[in-house]
Design an enzyme around this catalytic site. Structure first.
Site, PDB file in Angstrom:
ATOM      1  N   GLY A 154       0.826  -1.210   0.000  1.00  0.00           N
ATOM      2  CA  GLY A 154       0.000   0.000   0.000  1.00  0.00           C
ATOM      3  C   GLY A 154       0.846   1.240   0.000  1.00  0.00           C
ATOM      4  N   LYS A 155       0.200   2.336  -0.393  1.00  0.00           N
ATOM      5  CA  LYS A 155       0.922   3.615  -0.394  1.00  0.00           C
ATOM      6  C   LYS A 155      -0.080   4.690  -0.031  1.00  0.00           C
ATOM      7  CE  LYS A 155       3.812   6.437  -3.448  1.00  0.00           C
ATOM      8  NZ  LYS A 155       4.617   6.980  -2.377  1.00  0.00           N
ATOM      9  N   GLY A 156       0.278   5.497   0.944  1.00  0.00           N
ATOM     10  CA  GLY A 156      -0.609   6.582   1.345  1.00  0.00           C
ATOM     11  C   GLY A 156       0.068   7.913   1.103  1.00  0.00           C
ATOM     12  N   ARG A 157      -0.550   8.959   1.671  1.00  0.00           N
ATOM     13  CA  ARG A 157      -0.018  10.303   1.496  1.00  0.00           C
ATOM     14  C   ARG A 157       1.359  10.446   2.138  1.00  0.00           C
ATOM     15  NH1 ARG A 157      -5.158  13.873   2.799  1.00  0.00           N
ATOM     16  NH2 ARG A 157      -5.625  11.849   3.687  1.00  0.00           N
ATOM     17  N   PHE A 158       1.513   9.804   3.320  1.00  0.00           N
ATOM     18  CA  PHE A 158       2.719  10.046   4.103  1.00  0.00           C
ATOM     19  C   PHE A 158       3.638   8.839   4.220  1.00  0.00           C
ATOM     20  CE2 PHE A 158      -0.831  12.459   6.053  1.00  0.00           C
ATOM     21  CZ  PHE A 158      -0.483  13.714   5.549  1.00  0.00           C
TER      22      PHE A 158
ATOM     23  N   VAL B 249       3.238   1.045   2.853  1.00  0.00           N
ATOM     24  CA  VAL B 249       2.983  -0.115   3.721  1.00  0.00           C
ATOM     25  C   VAL B 249       3.568  -1.369   3.072  1.00  0.00           C
ATOM     26  CG1 VAL B 249       1.226  -1.468   4.917  1.00  0.00           C
ATOM     27  CG2 VAL B 249       0.868   0.973   4.540  1.00  0.00           C
TER      28      VAL B 249
ATOM     29  N   ASP C 219     -10.638  10.628   8.488  1.00  0.00           N
ATOM     30  CA  ASP C 219     -10.345  10.260   7.101  1.00  0.00           C
ATOM     31  C   ASP C 219     -10.951   8.882   6.805  1.00  0.00           C
ATOM     32  OD1 ASP C 219      -9.382  10.708   4.587  1.00  0.00           O
ATOM     33  OD2 ASP C 219      -7.330  10.069   5.028  1.00  0.00           O
TER      34      ASP C 219
HETATM   35  N1  ADE Z   1      -2.586  -2.091   3.743  1.00  0.00           N
HETATM   36  C1  ADE Z   1      -2.381  -1.156   4.661  1.00  0.00           C
HETATM   37  N2  ADE Z   1      -2.257  -1.692   5.863  1.00  0.00           N
HETATM   38  C2  ADE Z   1      -2.377  -3.018   5.716  1.00  0.00           C
HETATM   39  C3  ADE Z   1      -2.361  -4.111   6.621  1.00  0.00           C
HETATM   40  N3  ADE Z   1      -2.179  -3.926   7.906  1.00  0.00           N
HETATM   41  N4  ADE Z   1      -2.561  -5.327   6.137  1.00  0.00           N
HETATM   42  C4  ADE Z   1      -2.763  -5.475   4.825  1.00  0.00           C
HETATM   43  N5  ADE Z   1      -2.777  -4.508   3.934  1.00  0.00           N
HETATM   44  C5  ADE Z   1      -2.594  -3.279   4.381  1.00  0.00           C
END
Ligand code: ADE
Length: 565
Positions: free
Chosen positions: A236-240, A243, A366
Site C-alpha cells: 500500500g501507499k498513502g499520502r505520508f 505499507v 479520514d
Molecule cells: N494495507 C495497509 N495496511 C495493511 C495491513 N495492515 N494489512 C494489509 N494490507 C494493508
C-alpha cells in the site's frame, strides 16, 4: 400388582444403586486422571491478578502489590505481569496474566523468563509507566525498580562502566603489544605479522555481532532493540507512508529453526516524522484496542536508512475498496462488513471501553473505503490514524481550530468542506466521521448481490474526477445537495432497505440530525434475523415479491430499531 412391582423395585434398588455408584466413581476417577494429566502437561501459572489497584508504591526500590487475588492463568504460556503507572498524583498497579506472544498495551514483553519482576520504564505511554514480567508463581507480587529510576548520578555512573572497561582493555592491549614488540626486537626474532591482533579483534567482533543478533531475535525488546523484521512486498501507499508486508522472526537462536509471523510495516520517511509521531500517539492508547481497529504492535525509529516504522497486524485481503473492486458481496457479507465498520467507528468515538473505564474519544477524520481493512472473517478494521484527533476535553477551541480542514475531499461532510465545523462541541468531529461512514456503507451496498443487477465498483460521487478538489465537492454536496444515488431497486430487500434508511440519516446535511455510529451498530445488530429471511447462501437471487410486501410493512415497524436510536 402395584405393591408387587414396588417390592421388586425395592429389592432391585440397592444393586442398581451400587452399580450406579460404581460407574459414577469410575467416571470421576477417569476425569480426575484426565485432569491430572492435563495439569501435568499444561501447568498453568499462578499470578496476582487485580487490574487497576491504587497504590502508595513510590516507584523506587521494591514494592509489594496489595492484591489479594491469585489467579490461575488462562493459557499455559501466560506469564505474570505488573504495571506501575503514575498519572498526576494517582499511582496504580495492574497485575495480570499475559501471553508474551501477544503485545500488551502495544508493548512486547521481555525478560519474562526471570523469577523476579524487574520493572522497566516505557516512554510514550502518556504517563509514568513501568512494566515487568516474570515466570514464577505469584512473582508479580513483589516488583523491583531498576537503576533507571534512581538518581541521575547513578544512571551516569552505570552507563560509564562499559566505557571504562573498554578503555582499560584498549590501554592494556596497546601496552601489551608494545611490550611484545620490544620483546620480539630484543630477542632478535623476526616481527610477526601486524595483522594478527587485528584479525583476532575482527573475529571477536564478528562473533559478538552474530551473538547479539540471535539474542535480538529472542528478546523482542520494544525499548532498546529493533524487532527482527524482513520486509517483503509493498502492499500500500498513502499520502505520508508506504505499507509493506513483512516477516517478524520469532524464536531464532543458533541451530534452531526460525519461525515468523507476517506483519504489516508502515514506513514513514525522515521528512514525515510528524505524521509517524501523531499516528503512533493515537495507537499508543491501549484503550484503542478493539476487534474492528487495526491491531498495533509497536513503533520504531530505524537509523539506516533513517525511517520511522509502525508495525501492525497484517490482513491479506487488503483494504475494503480493493475488496469491493474485485468482489460482489452477499447480503450476509454486507451485514458483517457494515456492522463491524459501525462497531469500529463507535468504539473510536466512545468515551468508555468495553469494560466501562473512561477512554478518550477519537475522531478518525479520514474514513474512506481505502482506510478500512478486510479481515479473514470479512469483518472490517479501521486503519490509518494519521489524521485522527484525540477529543480530549482539555483541548481548547483554538487547538481544535488549528487542527484544520483535513481528510479526503470526496468523503468530507458538508460542514468540513465549508470549514464550518462546530469547534465548541467535540461531537461535531464524530458527526463528520458518521457522514463519511455512510458513503462507505453505500459503496458496500452498491456491490451487494441482494440489490439485483450489480455494476462495476465506483466510488461515491464517481461522476467526479479521480481526486476531486474541495471546491467541486462543495458544488455537489452543498450547492446541489447531492448524495450518491440509491435506486428504487435497492430497497426490494428488507435488510438493504433498513441500511439505506440509516445511511440517509447518516449523511444528513445537518450534522446534529445524523445518527451516531453506536446507533448504526445497534441497527445492524437488530437486523440479524433478516439474515434468516433472505437466502444468505445465494444472495444473487432477489428477495421474492411476497417478502418485499412484508418488508414494506416491516420497514415502518419491526425492521427499525427501538425509539431513541
Ligand atoms: N494495507 C495497509 N495496511 C495493511 C495491513 N495492515 N494489512 C494489509 N494490507 C494493508
Amino acid at each position: 400388582m402395584g405393591a408387587r412391582r414396588s417390592r421388586v423395585g425395592y429389592r432391585a434398588a440397592p444393586l442398581f444403586m451400587e452399580l450406579l455408584r460404581f460407574s459414577v466413581l469410575l467416571i470421576l476417577a477417569g476425569l480426575v486422571r484426565l485432569d491430572a494429566e492435563a495439569y501435568v502437561v499444561k501447568l498453568r501459572r499462578l499470578c496476582k491478578f487485580c487490574d487497576l489497584q491504587e497504590s502508595t508504591c513510590a516507584g523506587t526500590g521494591s514494592c509489594t502489590v496489595e492484591c489479594d487475588i491469585t489467579a490461575i492463568c488462562l493459557e499455559k504460556e501466560d506469564v505474570c505481569v505488573s504495571i506501575w503507572r503514575k498519572k498526576e498524583d494517582n499511582v496504580t498497579f495492574d497485575t495480570v496474566c499475559h501471553n508474551p506472544a501477544r503485545s500488551l498495551y502495544g508493548l512486547v514483553l521481555d525478560g519474562y523468563n526471570n523469577s523476579k519482576c524487574e520493572m522497566k520504564e516505557r516512554k510514550d505511554m502518556g504517563s509514568e509507566f513501568f512494566i515487568c514480567s516474570c515466570s514464577e508463581d505469584e512473582c508479580n507480587e513483589t516488583v523491583f525498580f531498576n537503576a533507571s529510576k534512581d538518581s541521575p548520578v547513578a544512571v551516569i555512573l552505570v552507563s560509564l562502566v562499559p566505557l571504562l572497561v573498554v578503555a582499560v582493555f584498549v590501554v592494556t592491549s596497546f601496552y601489551g603489544y608494545r611490550v611484545y614488540l620490544q620483546g620480539q626486537a630484543g630477542s632478535g626474532r623476526k616481527r610477526g605479522p601486524l595483522l594478527d591482533f587485528g584479525d583476532a579483534h575482527g573475529i571477536m567482533m564478528d562473533d559478538g555481532g552474530s551473538d547479539s543478533s540471535s539474542t535480538h531475535a529472542n528478546n523482542l525488546n520494544h525499548n532498546t532493540e529493533l524487532l527482527p523484521i524482513e520486509l517483503d512486498a509493498q502492499v500500500g501507499k498513502g499520502r505520508f507512508a508506504e505499507v509493506y508486508r513483512a516477516k517478524l522472526k520469532r524464536g531464532s537462536s543458533v541451530g534452531r529453526e526460525q519461525g515468523f509471523e507476517t506483519v504489516a510495516v508502515k514506513i514513514f520517511s525522515y521528512e514525515e516524522y510528524a505524521s509517524w509521531k501523531s499516528e503512533k500517539e493515537i495507537f499508543s492508547d491501549a484503550d484503542l484496542r478493539h476487534d474492528n481497529v487495526l491491531h498495533f504492535l509497536t513503533a520504531e525509529e530505524r537509523k539506516v536508512p533513517r525511517q520511522y516504522w509502525l508495525i501492525t497486524a497484517y490482513h491479506p485481503r487488503g483494504n475494503l475498496q480493493e475488496y469491493l473492486i474485485h468482489h460482489v458481496v452477499t447480503w450476509h457479507d454486507l451485514w458483517v462488513l457494515g456492522g463491524s465498520l459501525a462497531r469500529g467507528v463507535a468504539h473510536l468515538h466512545s468515551d468508555h471501553t468495553t469494560c466501562g473505564h473512561y477512554k478518550v474519544p477519537i475522531a478518525h477524520r479520514d474514513i474512506k473505503s481505502s482506510n478500512i481493512l478486510v479481515k479473514g472473517d470479512l469483518t472490517c478494521c479501521l486503519c490509518d490514524f494519521g489524521l485522527a484527533l484525540r477529543l480530549d476535553n482539555t483541548l481548547s477551541v483554538d487547538e481544535l481550530a488549528n487542527s484544520g480542514q483535513v481528510g479526503t475531499a470526496r468523503y468530507m461532510a458538508p460542514e468540513v468542506l465549508e470549514s464550518r465545523i462546530n469547534l465548541e462541541n467535540i461531537e461535531s468531529f464524530k458527526q463528520a466521521d458518521v457522514y463519511s461512514m455512510a458513503l462507505v456503507l453505500w459503496e458496500v451496498i452498491s456491490r451487494c448481490s441482494a440489490i439485483g443487477e450489480v455494476k462495476e465498483y465506483e466510488p461515491p460521487f464517481g461522476n467526479l474526477r479521480e481526486h476531486p478538489c474541495v471546491e467541486s465537492m462543495k458544488d455537489s454536496v452543498i450547492r446541489d445537495r447531492g448524495r450518491p444515488e440509491v435506486p428504487n431497486s435497492w430497497v426490494n430487500h428488507t435488510g438493504i432497505q433498513t441500511v439505506c434508511a440509516s445511511i440517509d440519516e447518516c449523511w444528513d446535511h445537518d450534522p446534529e440530525a445524523r445518527l451516531t455510529a453506536q446507533c448504526v451498530a445497534e441497527r445492524f445488530y437488530d437486523m440479524e434475523y433478516l439474515d434468516k429471511l433472505s437466502d444468505s447462501s445465494d444472495s444473487e437471487e432477489k428477495v421474492p415479491e411476497e417478502i418485499s410486501v412484508v418488508d414494506e410493512k416491516l420497514s415502518s415497524t419491526e425492521a427499525l430499531p427501538p425509539a431513541g436510536c
